[in-house]
Every structure is written in C-alpha cells, then in structure tokens.
Design a protein around this motif. Structure first.
Motif, PDB file in Angstrom:
ATOM      1  N   PHE A 269       0.945  -0.984   0.194  1.00 20.55           N
ATOM      2  CA  PHE A 269      -0.110  -0.018  -0.010  1.00 20.55           C
ATOM      3  C   PHE A 269       0.807   1.455   0.145  1.00 20.55           C
ATOM      4  CE2 PHE A 269      -2.281  -3.367   2.254  1.00 20.55           C
ATOM      5  CZ  PHE A 269      -3.153  -3.480   1.639  1.00 20.55           C
ATOM      6  N   SER A 270       0.327   2.129  -0.849  1.00 21.45           N
ATOM      7  CA  SER A 270       1.447   3.473  -0.762  1.00 21.45           C
ATOM      8  C   SER A 270       1.229   4.373   0.483  1.00 21.45           C
ATOM      9  CB  SER A 270       1.101   4.088  -2.165  1.00 21.45           C
ATOM     10  OG  SER A 270      -0.480   4.832  -2.085  1.00 21.45           O
ATOM     11  N   ARG A 271       0.047   3.928   1.221  1.00 26.94           N
ATOM     12  CA  ARG A 271      -0.076   4.640   2.650  1.00 26.94           C
ATOM     13  C   ARG A 271      -0.612   3.495   3.476  1.00 26.94           C
ATOM     14  NH1 ARG A 271      -0.710  11.097   1.783  1.00 26.94           N
ATOM     15  NH2 ARG A 271       0.223  11.129  -0.343  1.00 26.94           N
ATOM     16  N   ASP A 272      -0.530   3.829   4.910  1.00 20.02           N
ATOM     17  CA  ASP A 272      -1.176   2.807   5.840  1.00 20.02           C
ATOM     18  C   ASP A 272      -2.763   3.057   5.838  1.00 20.02           C
ATOM     19  OD1 ASP A 272      -2.328   1.891   8.369  1.00 20.02           O
ATOM     20  OD2 ASP A 272      -0.343   1.828   8.863  1.00 20.02           O
ATOM     21  N   ALA A 273      -3.434   1.845   5.279  1.00 18.87           N
ATOM     22  CA  ALA A 273      -4.801   1.982   4.899  1.00 18.87           C
ATOM     23  C   ALA A 273      -5.668   1.628   6.311  1.00 18.87           C
ATOM     24  CB  ALA A 273      -5.067   0.307   4.143  1.00 18.87           C
ATOM     25  N   ALA A 274      -4.972   1.552   7.383  1.00 20.44           N
ATOM     26  CA  ALA A 274      -5.719   1.558   8.728  1.00 20.44           C
ATOM     27  C   ALA A 274      -5.438   2.847   9.316  1.00 20.44           C
ATOM     28  CB  ALA A 274      -4.958   0.410   9.646  1.00 20.44           C
ATOM     29  N   THR A 275      -4.276   3.649   9.346  1.00 18.20           N
ATOM     30  CA  THR A 275      -4.456   4.860  10.024  1.00 18.20           C
ATOM     31  C   THR A 275      -4.323   5.931   9.045  1.00 18.20           C
ATOM     32  OG1 THR A 275      -1.833   5.011  10.064  1.00 18.20           O
ATOM     33  CG2 THR A 275      -2.973   3.765  11.914  1.00 18.20           C
ATOM     34  N   GLY A 276      -3.986   5.922   7.857  1.00 13.08           N
ATOM     35  CA  GLY A 276      -3.816   6.630   6.880  1.00 13.08           C
ATOM     36  C   GLY A 276      -2.368   7.544   6.859  1.00 13.08           C
ATOM     37  N   GLU A 277      -1.509   7.056   7.649  1.00 14.63           N
ATOM     38  CA  GLU A 277      -0.153   7.593   7.589  1.00 14.63           C
ATOM     39  C   GLU A 277       0.491   7.491   6.359  1.00 14.63           C
ATOM     40  OE1 GLU A 277       2.244   7.205  11.687  1.00 14.63           O
ATOM     41  OE2 GLU A 277       0.565   5.267  11.391  1.00 14.63           O
ATOM     42  N   ASP A 353      -4.275   8.913  -5.290  1.00 15.45           N
ATOM     43  CA  ASP A 353      -4.922   8.369  -4.410  1.00 15.45           C
ATOM     44  C   ASP A 353      -4.123   7.211  -3.859  1.00 15.45           C
ATOM     45  OD1 ASP A 353      -7.094   7.615  -2.638  1.00 15.45           O
ATOM     46  OD2 ASP A 353      -8.497   7.261  -4.061  1.00 15.45           O
ATOM     47  N   MET A 354      -4.336   6.684  -2.856  1.00 20.29           N
ATOM     48  CA  MET A 354      -3.781   5.681  -2.043  1.00 20.29           C
ATOM     49  C   MET A 354      -4.049   4.206  -2.844  1.00 20.29           C
ATOM     50  SD  MET A 354      -4.094   2.771   0.204  1.00 20.29           S
ATOM     51  CE  MET A 354      -5.353   2.969   1.498  1.00 20.29           C
ATOM     52  N   THR A 377      -9.913   2.376   6.333  1.00 18.42           N
ATOM     53  CA  THR A 377     -10.940   2.746   7.095  1.00 18.42           C
ATOM     54  C   THR A 377     -11.320   4.297   7.122  1.00 18.42           C
ATOM     55  OG1 THR A 377      -9.088   3.703   8.701  1.00 18.42           O
ATOM     56  CG2 THR A 377      -9.565   1.180   8.765  1.00 18.42           C
ATOM     57  N   GLY A 378     -12.253   4.276   7.925  1.00 18.42           N
ATOM     58  CA  GLY A 378     -12.822   5.776   7.894  1.00 18.42           C
ATOM     59  C   GLY A 378     -11.645   6.729   8.403  1.00 18.42           C
ATOM     60  N   PHE A 379     -10.889   6.412   9.495  1.00 22.01           N
ATOM     61  CA  PHE A 379      -9.885   7.189  10.022  1.00 22.01           C
ATOM     62  C   PHE A 379      -8.829   7.462   8.906  1.00 22.01           C
ATOM     63  CE2 PHE A 379     -11.132   4.910  13.600  1.00 22.01           C
ATOM     64  CZ  PHE A 379     -11.301   5.871  14.591  1.00 22.01           C
ATOM     65  N   ALA A 380      -8.470   6.316   8.188  1.00 18.60           N
ATOM     66  CA  ALA A 380      -7.487   6.546   7.046  1.00 18.60           C
ATOM     67  C   ALA A 380      -8.185   7.282   5.992  1.00 18.60           C
ATOM     68  CB  ALA A 380      -7.161   5.308   6.427  1.00 18.60           C
ATOM     69  N   MET A 381      -9.466   6.928   5.713  1.00 21.66           N
ATOM     70  CA  MET A 381     -10.001   7.994   4.614  1.00 21.66           C
ATOM     71  C   MET A 381      -9.906   9.401   4.719  1.00 21.66           C
ATOM     72  SD  MET A 381     -13.994   7.952   3.837  1.00 21.66           S
ATOM     73  CE  MET A 381     -14.623   8.962   5.302  1.00 21.66           C
ATOM     74  N   MET A 386      -6.990  14.524   3.722  1.00 18.90           N
ATOM     75  CA  MET A 386      -6.740  15.927   4.126  1.00 18.90           C
ATOM     76  C   MET A 386      -5.111  16.100   4.055  1.00 18.90           C
ATOM     77  SD  MET A 386      -9.449  17.702   5.164  1.00 18.90           S
ATOM     78  CE  MET A 386     -10.217  16.842   4.107  1.00 18.90           C
ATOM     79  N   ASP A 387      -4.285  14.996   3.812  1.00 15.26           N
ATOM     80  CA  ASP A 387      -2.881  15.023   3.499  1.00 15.26           C
ATOM     81  C   ASP A 387      -2.568  15.400   2.219  1.00 15.26           C
ATOM     82  OD1 ASP A 387      -2.330  14.526   6.271  1.00 15.26           O
ATOM     83  OD2 ASP A 387      -1.658  12.409   6.133  1.00 15.26           O
TER      84      ASP A 387
END
Ligand code: PEP
Ligand code: MG
Length: 906
Positions: A269-277, A353-354, A377-381, A386-387
């Motif tokens: 994944f290009s970013r963290d799918a759970a936290t969005g980092e 997009d991720m 997740t919603g958090f990652a979304m 926003m990032d």
C-alpha cells in the motif's frame, strides 16, 4: 454496423484500454492497461469485458464461446508473441492466470486460477527451461488443485466437508514424515499431481483437461460464474454494488514468485490503510505465489525495514531472530525493493490516491500484477484526503468527493477509556489490522456469530484465519480476531473495508474449534466469554472494557469545515432531550428538525398523567390530566430551546396511537385502576376500546389533536410559554410547531387554528410575544399530491419519509420485518426502503410535494425528518430536490453534513 469488441489487449507499454474504462474492463483490467501506458512493468495479457459477463448470463456458454472464439485466439497469440512462448509447448510453455475484476473491487469474493496451461508437456518444457524440477511440479500441482476446486467444483461446500486435495497433501506429508509443504521433494510433488488428477476423475467422472484451450475456456466461464456465488452476492448487497454490473475476466502471462530464493510475491500500500499515515507498507513472502500471502497461511514479512522493526516489536520477536528469519524486502532484495518503492510512488502520483498493489519478483525482476485505489478505514479515509490536500495533490472538492460519508461513523464510535485500558489485562498482542474498540462474547464460527447477533448478543469472531465464507459473521461481529495472517490477510482487508475493528495474527493464541476454546498465556477462554480488542494497537484484552466518546478534532474537524464551506443544505437533528440536542450541536447540527413529543410522555410520573388523560371519559377529565402534563412539557421545551440557543426547533405535536400508553396485562391494569380510584372493569373496557387492527394507520397524528383539541391546546401552550420563558433569559428561540400526519388541508387548518388561538392567549396573558411558525409533516401520499393547497396555510414542510414509505409501498412499518429480509434476499427489492429512500417511487412524491408546495409559497422551507435524513444517498437526493435541510439522529449529523457537501459539489 461495427462488431462488438469483447477483448482488450495490453502488454509491452501498449494497451487498448485505459484507466477511465473501469465500467467496461473492470477496475483490474482498466488499471492493468493504464500501468502499461505509464511504463510500469506488467506481464502482457487481455481483458474480456464486463458486458460479456452480462451476455453470458443471457445467451449461455455455447453461443458466447462462438462469439468470443476469434478474439480470444488472437489475444492468446498476441501474448505468446510478446512472451516468445506457446500455450502447451514442451519447449517454452506459456502459462497464464485467469482472474476476475469487477467495476468495484470485491476482494477475494470471486475466483482466480493460476498456472493455467500446465500439462504433461508444459511441465517438461518448464523443467528444461528453468532446470528447476521442484518449481515445475509445484506449479503443476497447484494448478490441478486450484482448477479442481474452482472450475471443476471440488471445493468443499460446507465446513464439515474436507478438501480432497488437502487430504491428499496431508497424507503425503504424514507418510514422508514432514511438516511443511516446502519440505516435499520434486518427486513427491510429481506424485501429488497424479493423485490429484485421480481425485478429479473419481469425483467428477472425467479426466482432468490436458488441453490448455479446454482449460482456458473452463476457467473463463468459471470466473463469470463466480460473479453469482453466494459470497459475491452478499458482498454486493452489503456494499450497494448492482448485480447487473458483471465481472470482467483478465488473462495474463504468469510470472513466478516461487522460483526460489530470488523470487517473491507480495501486496503493498502506498499509505497505511488503517491509520492513513503516509508510510509505504506491505508484506511479502519469498518463494511463494500470491495466494499464500492473502490466504494468511504463512506469516508474511514486512516490505520496509521500518515496518519490519515495528512488526517485531509487536510480535515480541528479537532483532536477531527478525533479521535472520523475517528480514524485510528492503534487506533481502534491495534492488527490487527500490524499484518497487519508485513504482508505488509513481502509481500514487498518477492516480492521486492511495494505491493497493500486488507484485511478483521473478528471479530478481519486478512485475506489477495489479493496482487499485486501496480500501481504507474511516480514519485513513479522512487522514489521506486531508494530507493529499495539504500536499497539493488534490483540491478541496476532490478531497470531499474522496469521502464515503457513511465511513465517518467509525470516527464517531467510542474508544476504550484510558482508565479502563490501564486496568485491563492484556491477553495477547496481534497486528493493529483495523482500528477501533470492540468488546463482545467470543464465538468461533461465522454462523454462530450470526445466530448470536440475531439474539441480541455482542460478539467477537475469533478464528485462526478468515476466508470469504466468513463474511456474514464478520459483518455482524463487533470485531474480528485472528491467530494467523498479516496486515493484508483476508480478515484485515475485509475488516478495514467494513470499518470493523480487527486484530490479526495474534500468534500466541491457540484455537480449538472442536472444544470451542482459545488458549493464550496459560488461560483457556470458552465460547461466550467476554473479550475486547483494540484495533488501533493490536491488543487483545480480557473481559469487557469500558469505552468513551471519541475526540472530534484535527483532520475530522477540518473535513467538517470544508464540508460546510461547500454545502448548500443545512443539517438539523432529530432530538427529544436537551442531552441529545447538545450532542448533536457538538456534531454541528444547526437546529432540531424533529422533536417527537410523545417520547417525553413515557418517563416517570408523566406516564401516569398521560394514562389518566387517555382513560378519562370526557373533556373535563382529559383537561384535568393535561394540566398535570403542562408544566412537565414546558420545562422539557425550555431545556431543548436553551440547548439550541440561536437555532430553530421544530416541535411536533403528539403522534403515536394511544393504546401504546396503556398496559395490556391485567395486573398492571389493576394498579392503574387503584391509582386513579376507578373500577378495573372500566380500565379494561377503555383499553379494549382503544384496540386498533392497524394502529400505524389508526388514531394517531393530527387525528388525535382533531378529535381531542385540548391535547393540541396544552402542547401549544407548553411550547409558547417555554419559548417566552427562555427568551426572557436571553436565549434566541425560533419555535416551529409541526402538525403530524395530515392528509387534507382541513385537517391542518383545524390544528393551526387551535395553535394560533392558544399562542395569542399566552401572548395576552404574559404581555410578551415570540416569533413562531406553524407547518406540517408531509407523510401521507394525499398530502404530497395536494401540497399546493396545503402550502397556502402551512409555513413549512417536513417530509416524514418513514410514514410516506409505509403508505406508498403499503408495507406496515411494524410488520415489514417479516418479509423484507426475504424480499432483499430474492432481489425483489434492492434495498430496505425504510433505510434508503426509494427515489424511484416515494421520491416522486417528495419531489412533487416540494414543487407543488413552492408553486403556492415560493419561499416554503422544506426539510426531511424520516430516517433517510442521515443516509448519504438519500441526502444527495434531498439536495437535488432543493430541500433547505435534512434532519437526522445526532450521531449521523456529521455524515449528513458531508453527504450534503458532496451532493452540492456533484
Ligand atoms: C416519519 O414518518 O418519517 C417521521 C419522522 O415520523 P415518525 O417516524 O415519528 O412516524
Ligand atoms: Mg411519521
């Protein structure tokens, strides 16, 4: 007439398709084409369109095969050419993968066949070419097994049945005295192929197909068939994916991750799918094929060194052991790693997009097999959007359009309290696969999860690993815990898609399905015991752990700010108490769209006075009881007006059937008789006289106020007096008095008259005035049809789409639960119309009611307060109709705000 094109080629930097052809080529096919076009290394292949799937369902296999024949032959020749290989050759054999790919990704729900083209000639060709006998036979036995399971139907249909191929492998390992598949020799694998083929013959009566063309056609149609398997249908139902879409079929030259120690396969994944980092991450396995990674059978290794360190810490693995046994790709294949890193960056920048990607490294060379916008997740979304906005990758509108409003729900859910966490006993640690807090009773089987949940239990589904068959159970569970599998295991990916808390790969847990127990750290927990999961840290906690409301600052607040900037409609809330009103206000509600006054009558002493009112013989008796209720109602309204200082509050007059308030058990009836000092027989007689055959269409709504005007009088007085009282204290108050369930103008006018006369009386008594409106709910079809007349008197409309749905469909709200599930299952209805507004039917009445109302009163304020007011697709509809506001329950306010903004942008 031009012939229909059914097959699209790609390879070697060229492609007939491209990214924006997802409807026709499916997500996978369109992206494979696009990757070719932007210079990402992709094995050549072709995509059979989603339209063909639909065609197949109407004209059947034989006809379709004829229609496809020439194009598929050409396409295979094209791939052979590019690869310099031939199907079924004993010198240089071409093997292909055959994979599904719908418009919307449906991870793991449909079928895949790898290594197709393998036969007794091809295996010799591969041995000659690679000199790797073990690899050749391993690929062959994998192919026979997969093809046997998927195409020839040998896959077990229930948990009790065993996969015949697994039984054969098990016996072989037992005979040879080895533990793992990798310990079997080339000769063992050769024998397995023979045994597998015999099992096919025994089970199906036919020989295993040796001709690669027979294999290919079988696989193509099996993939089309898998569009309609149970789990795919269920997944579509859960995710609102139309059944008509169909899947594409992607046929692609195989590359091998199982050619030895310089080969590997993985998911990243290009970013963290759970936290969005913004951290590149993923997992891989050396000397393996893709199925091994997603199936969660072997513990996969991290791709980056950073991720690997993090994993080791969570898993309690020492640095020496990590480096020796589980090195990252960054360490084990630095060159391929660098190429993968650059490729994922390129793909993310290209798609903005991720990305969720699959890759294979064959003898040191990197190949990309798939890329798609990653589930998150919603958090990652929220964080990713926003990032990316901050990074300048996307603009504000795109950031909002990236959001699925329903997913905000996850951010609004409780989290474990710090205090409870400090006291909690940690049983195990797994991977933080999908964030959130979950607490529930342990169940070990998906079917049990469903049964228990139906009975009202909160459950946590605990499994060694999950498979797509477990979807239903995962859907009803509070959370999911698996003993095996990594961040990209089935459980992790699906849970994130569902926004469900998940801890995966908690390796210290041992599950005994037969005994229905799990053992961990010297403890044995049984089915039904409580357990808690922290999906953000991977902790597994003993027992029930307390939760608290989440914090709504940071990126979440920014999303809401942006939503308000781009929105047109206002969002109000349905609230009957000051507490609900202030919760909603914190979530950004701009007023109350529905205060259901009947909910205020149930508590404490009020129910007594209410019963006294209902049981009274005449107006005088009713007035006496109503006088007791007046001060209570007034103080309720004062509280609500104060909580909504500065915003409008719509108070609806009493609505429910009266019999809901009286007891139906004789013992309780006797209590009431005693309290009121009347005969039991009289209570019984009155209760019986209130009985209705269809109370939802009975003596409720304005029918109550029109038959007993003193009720409306009391409520109007309570509202106006409360408004004056709080206004005197400096609160800005805008009461809107709403008449429920009218069908004719006359019904409304009688209520309006009572309200206005009462208000005038109160103004005269107090010498003070307040501004107020009198409007109505539109929830009976006749009211929508005659809205132009009604709007002559009514100052606002609020669509009560719960009742409007009931009356338009003719489905009793209280009884629909019996047949609606069956209707949904049989696809007679696409959705539950009480949850998602039926735009086609009920929507017409809403549109008509709005436009007719405004034809009489152009500035008519129009809103919705049925359950649909917080459902994103319905909110979008309300925007299109031109409503001024939607009103929904407090916890759905942020969802509605976002949905309203998205509607405005679209
Ligand atoms: C409605 O009918 O949509 C409504 C909001 O009123 P109730 O659900 O209270 O009948
Ligand atoms: Mg209603």
């Amino acid at each position: 007439m031009t012939a229909t094109k059914r097959v699209y080629l790609f390879g070697n930097g060229k492609a007939e398709g491209k990214a924006d052809m997802k409807n026709l080529l499916g997500g996978k096919g369109a992206n494979l084409a696009e990757m070719n076009l932007i210079g990402v290394p992709v094995p050549p292949g072709f995509t059979i369109t989603t339209d063909v799937c639909t065609e197949y369902n109407t004209i059947g296999e034989a006809k379709l095969r004829e229609l496809l024949m020439d194009e598929v032959k050409n396409a295979v020749a094209y791939v052979e050419n590019l690869m310099g290989m031939q199907f079924g050759s004993n010198e240089n054999p071409l093997l292909v993968s055959v994979r599904s790919g719908a418009r919307a990704s449906m991870p793991g729900m449909m079928d895949t066949i790898l290594n197709l083209g393998m036969n007794d000639d091809a295996v010799q060709g591969i041995i000659k070419k690679t000199g790797n006998e073990r690899f050749a036979w391993d690929s062959y036995r994998r192919f026979v097994q997969m093809y046997g399971d998927v195409v020839l139907g040998l896959k077990p249909q229930s948990k009790e049945e065993e996969d015949p191929f697994e039984v054969i492998i098990h016996n072989m390992k037992h005979d040879k005295g080895v533990k793992n598949d990798v310990d079997l020799s080339a000769d063992d694998l050769r024998q397995l192929v023979q045994l597998f083929k015999k099992a096919v013959k025994d089970n199906t009566g036919h020989d295993f197909p040796n001709d690669p063309w027979d294999q290919l056609w079988g696989a193509i149609f099996a993939v089309f068939d898998s569009w309609n398997n149970d789990r795919a249908i269920l997944y579509r139902q859960l995710n609102g994916i139309p059944h008509e879409w169909g899947t594409a079929v992607n046929v692609q030259a195989m590359v091998f991750g199982n050619m030895g120690e310089t080969s590997a396969t993985g998911v990243c994944f290009s970013r963290d799918a759970a936290t969005g980092e913004n951290i590149f991450n993923g997992e891989y396995l050396i000397n393996a094929q893709g199925e091994d990674v997603v199936a969660g059978i072997r513990t996969p290794q991290e791709i980056t060194l950073e991720g690997s360190h993090r994993w080791a810490k969570l898993a309690g693995v020492s640095e020496e052991e990590r480096a020796a046994k589980y090195p990252s790709l960054e360490e084990s294949m630095p060159k391929a790693y660098q190429e993968l890193f650059d490729t994922q960056r390129k793909l993310e920048l290209h798609s903005k997009d991720m990305q969720d990607m699959e890759f294979t490294i064959q003898e040191g060379k990197l190949w990309m097999l798939q890329t798609r916008n990653g589930k998150r997740t919603g958090f990652a979304m929220v964080k990713i959007a926003m990032d990316m906005l901050k990074e300048g990758l996307i603009d504000e509108k795109t950031a909002l359009l990236r959001m699925e409003p329903g997913k905000l729900d996850e951010l609004l859910h409780p989290v474990f309290t710090k205090a409870a966490l400090a006291d909690a006993h940690i049983l195990a640690k797994g991977l933080p696969a999908s964030p959130g807090a979950a607490t529930g009773q342990i169940v070990f089987f998906a079917e049990d999860a469903e049964d228990w949940a139906k009975k009202g239990h909160k459950v946590v589904l605990v499994r060694t690993e999950t498979s797509p068959e477990d979807l239903r159970g995962m859907n009803v569970a509070q959370g999911i815990l698996t003993a095996r599998g990594g961040m990209t295991s089935h459980a992790a990916v699906v849970a994130r898609g569902m926004g469900k808390c998940c801890v995966s790969g908690a390796g210290s847990i041992v599950i005994d399905y037969k005994a229905r127990t799990l053992s961990v750290a010297g403890k044995v927990l049984k089915e039904g015991d409580w357990i808690s999961l922290n999906g953000s840290t991977g902790q597994v906690l003993e027992g029930k752990v307390d939760t608290q409301d989440p914090e709504l600052s940071g990126d979440f607040a920014k999303v809401m700010e942006l939503a308000d900037k781009h929105t047109r409609m206002k969002v109000r809330t349905n609230a009957d108490t000051p507490k609900d009103a202030s919760v909603a206000r914190n979530f950004g509600a701009q007023g109350i769209g529905l205060c259901r006054t009947e909910h205020m009558f149930f508590e404490g002493d009020r129910i007594k006075a209410m019963r006294e009112m209902i049981l009274a013989d005449d107006e005088k008796g009713r007035r006496k009881a109503l006088n007791k209720l007046l001060p209570m109602q007034r103080s309720d309204f004062e509280g609500i007006f104060t909580a909504m200082d500065g915003f409008p509050v719509t108070v609806r007059l009493l609505d429910p059937p009266l019999h809901e308030f009286v007891p139906h058990e004789e013992a309780q009836q006797a209590d009431i008789a005693r309290e009121l000092g009347i005969d039991l027989s009289k209570v019984i007689e009155r209760v019986n006289s209130l009985h209705e055959f269809n109370p939802m269409l009975g003596h409720r709504g304005c029918r109550l106020g029109n038959t007993y005007p003193e009720i409306t009088e009391m409520q109007a007085r309570a509202i106006i007096e409360a408004a004056i009282n709080v206004q005197n204290k400096g609160v800005k108050v805008f009461p809107e008095i709403m008449v429920p369930l009218i069908g004719t103008l006359a019904e409304f006018e009688l209520q309006e008259k009572i309200i206005r006369e009462t208000a005038d009386k109160v103004f005269a008594e107090t010498g003070t005035k307040v501004q107020y409106l009198v409007g109505t709910m539109i929830e009976i079809p006749r009211a929508a049809l005659t809205a132009d007349k009604i709007a002559a008197s009514a100052e606002f409309f609020s669509f009560g789409t719960n009742d409007l749905t009931q009356m338009t469909f003719g489905y009793s709200r209280d009884d629909a639960g019996v047949f609606l599930p069956v209707y949904l299952q049989k696809n007679l209805l696409k959705n539950d119309p009480f949850q998602i507004l039926d735009q086609e039917g009920v929507g017409q009445l809403v549109e008509m009611g709005t436009s007719r109302g405004r034809s009489t009163r152009p500035d008519l304020k129009v809103g919705i307060c049925g359950e649909h007011g917080g459902e994103p697709s319905s909110v979008e509809f309300c925007h299109r109709v031109g409503m001024n506001y939607v009103s929904c329950s407090p916890y759905r306010v942020p969802i509605a705000r976002l949905a309203a903004a998205i509607a405005a942008i679209r």
